[in-house]
Design a protein around this motif. Structure first.
Motif, short mmCIF file in Angstrom:
data_model
loop_
_atom_site.label_atom_id
_atom_site.label_comp_id
_atom_site.label_asym_id
_atom_site.label_seq_id
_atom_site.Cartn_x
_atom_site.Cartn_y
_atom_site.Cartn_z
N GLU A 76 44.83 42.35 32.40
CA GLU A 76 44.03 41.14 32.42
C GLU A 76 44.76 39.98 33.07
N ASP A 77 45.97 40.25 33.58
CA ASP A 77 46.75 39.20 34.24
C ASP A 77 46.01 38.72 35.48
N GLY A 78 46.14 37.42 35.78
CA GLY A 78 45.46 36.87 36.94
C GLY A 78 46.02 37.37 38.26
N HIS A 79 47.24 37.91 38.25
CA HIS A 79 47.87 38.38 39.47
C HIS A 79 47.50 39.85 39.68
N ALA A 80 46.73 40.13 40.73
CA ALA A 80 46.22 41.48 40.95
C ALA A 80 47.35 42.49 41.16
N GLY A 81 48.46 42.06 41.79
CA GLY A 81 49.55 42.98 42.02
C GLY A 81 50.14 43.51 40.74
N SER B 25 39.72 48.88 34.93
CA SER B 25 38.93 47.93 34.15
C SER B 25 39.61 47.76 32.79
N PRO B 26 39.97 46.54 32.39
CA PRO B 26 40.62 46.35 31.10
C PRO B 26 39.80 46.91 29.94
#
Length: 440
Positions: free
Chosen positions: A289-294, A344-345
């Motif tokens: 769920e982190d905003g950083h896709a990497g 998907s989280p």
């Protein structure tokens, strides 16, 4: 009745070389791909070797027209394909042409020449490479000579301690990679110079010394690994990988703490996937769920590597471009990691809840894609894990077997399979922390 002599179809050999160059690129890319498995890699390998064999059977005129000129080009895949075809020819003419190109050809050709010499399987190249290990030889050529010896599992008949203190880091790193083939008792001069390499501020040198020392079971290597991790500085992934694979419960907890360090988070979550511990799964789920896709992509990879979570469409988010942001972790991402799927989280959490309800995963145990860790599971993973993970598997196999079973993740599949078939197990080393395997 005399039949007219038919001229060879030279353009067909040029096609073979073009195809070999293309397939060499495809095969090398597959060896580090997150979505390519043994079957994919072996298929590309077989096609590559078919074209290389055709070139090798073409004889002397094909060598003169196409192969020898290709040794001087800048494209490493073309150099590698041509050099491999020459090395597969009967006799010594092709071999000698490749060896001559090491010293007489352009520097840009060295990576392709090195790759062909590593893959060819001809041990009669080693004496000539040993002869190049002199103070007057170009350091880049000396590094190639040492790397090829390591790939063949042979120790050159030179004083390795002098190469372990060479001013060029690539030479020192290559010399370190030869050390595991010397046996567990290093001569005192070699041991002293290895210790100096271990303390190097050059990550390339330090990591090569760390890996060789871990295989040899040298306690100083594990101490140094813990020091590097404790420093909490971005310093490459190998120390974190070793800690994930071989750390005890307390040492693994140090790795988990790095998830809260912005500069270390990316590398830490990558390493956790190689640790295989269920305790890391909840951390991976949070990072989804982190905003950083990497970070989320690496968390997906690690979650699947530990649990066997199926990376099927129903569990994944739609493909998207990595977000443009100023995260300090972003520059650390390898290009290939931008192509990793992102789970998907909600789907991942629901799947993990079902696994826990079924009590499939026991706290404190270690898993490889949902299979309890063992020496047998480690060996079998080469056939089931994506190629991107083979290097880490090979490193752990060499450490746990104390160098008796060293395989290359970048070798031909048939040769790696032959070597893995000789592994008979090495309990009780199979499941112990690395600190329990050290002898000095």
């Amino acid at each position: 009745m005399a039949y007219p002599e038919v001229a060879p179809h030279w353009e067909l050999y040029e096609v073979h070389l073009d195809e070999a160059e293309y397939l060499d690129t495809q095969w090398e890319n597959a060896l580090t791909a997150p979505d390519r498995y043994l079957g994919h890699v072996a298929q590309r390998e077989a096609r590559l070797l078919a074209h290389v064999d055709a070139l090798a059977l073409g004889g002397g005129e094909v060598s003169q027209r196409y192969l020898r000129p290709a040794l001087a080009v800048e494209e490493a895949p073309r150099v590698s394909a041509a050099a491999l075809a020459l090395l597969l020819q009967e006799g010594t003419a092709g071999r000698d042409a490749v060896l001559a190109a090491l010293t007489d050809g352009p520097p840009q050709a060295l990576p392709g020449l090195q790759r062909a010499l590593e893959l060819c399987g001809r041990e009669d190249v080693l004496p000539a490479l040993t002869a190049l290990l002199t103070p007057d030889t170009d350091p880049a050529v000396s590094a190639v000579a040492l790397e090829v010896h390591a790939a063949h599992g042979r120790v050159p008949s030179v004083a390795l301690e002098s190469w372990l203190v060479h001013p060029e880091p690539t030479v020192v790193a290559a010399a370190c990679r030869v050390l595991p083939f010397m046996g567990t008792a290093l001569p005192a001069p070699v041991l002293r110079q290895w210790t100096q390499a271990l303390e190097s501020s050059e990550p390339l040198v330090r990591d090569a010394a760390l890996a060789s020392g871990a295989v040899l079971g040298l306690r100083a290597a594990w101490t140094r690994c813990l020091q590097v991790v404790e420093a909490r500085e971005p310093s490459g992934r190998l120390p974190l990988l070793l800690l994930a694979q071989g750390g005890n419960t307390q040492e693994h907890a140090r790795l988990m703490e790095l998830l809260d360090e912005p500069r270390s988070c990316v590398d830490a979550v990558w390493a956790l996937g190689h640790g295989g511990r269920p305790e890391a799964v909840d951390a991976c789920l949070r990072l989804l769920e982190d905003g950083h896709a990497g970070v989320a992509r690496l968390a997906t990879e690690s979650f699947a590597s530990i649990t066997g979570f199926p990376l099927e469409d129903a569990h994944l988010l739609l493909d998207e471009e990595p977000p443009e942001d100023a995260s300090p972790a972003a520059p650390l991402l390898l290009e290939v990691e931008k192509t990793l799927p992102r789970a998907s989280p909600e789907a991942a959490r629901a799947w993990w809840t079902r696994q826990r309800e079924q009590r499939r995963f026991a706290p404190g145990m270690r898993y490889l894609a949902g299979v309890p860790f063992s020496a047998t599971a480690l060996v079998r993973s080469f056939a089931t894990a994506p190629a991107r993970r083979w290097s880490a598997l090979a490193l752990e196999l060499s450490i746990r077997s104390r160098g008796r079973h060293i395989v290359s993740a970048r070798d031909f599949s048939f040769r790696r399979h032959q070597r893995l078939a000789t592994v008979q197990g090495f309990a009780p080393r199979g499941e112990q922390p690395f600190s329990s395997l050290l002898h000095s």
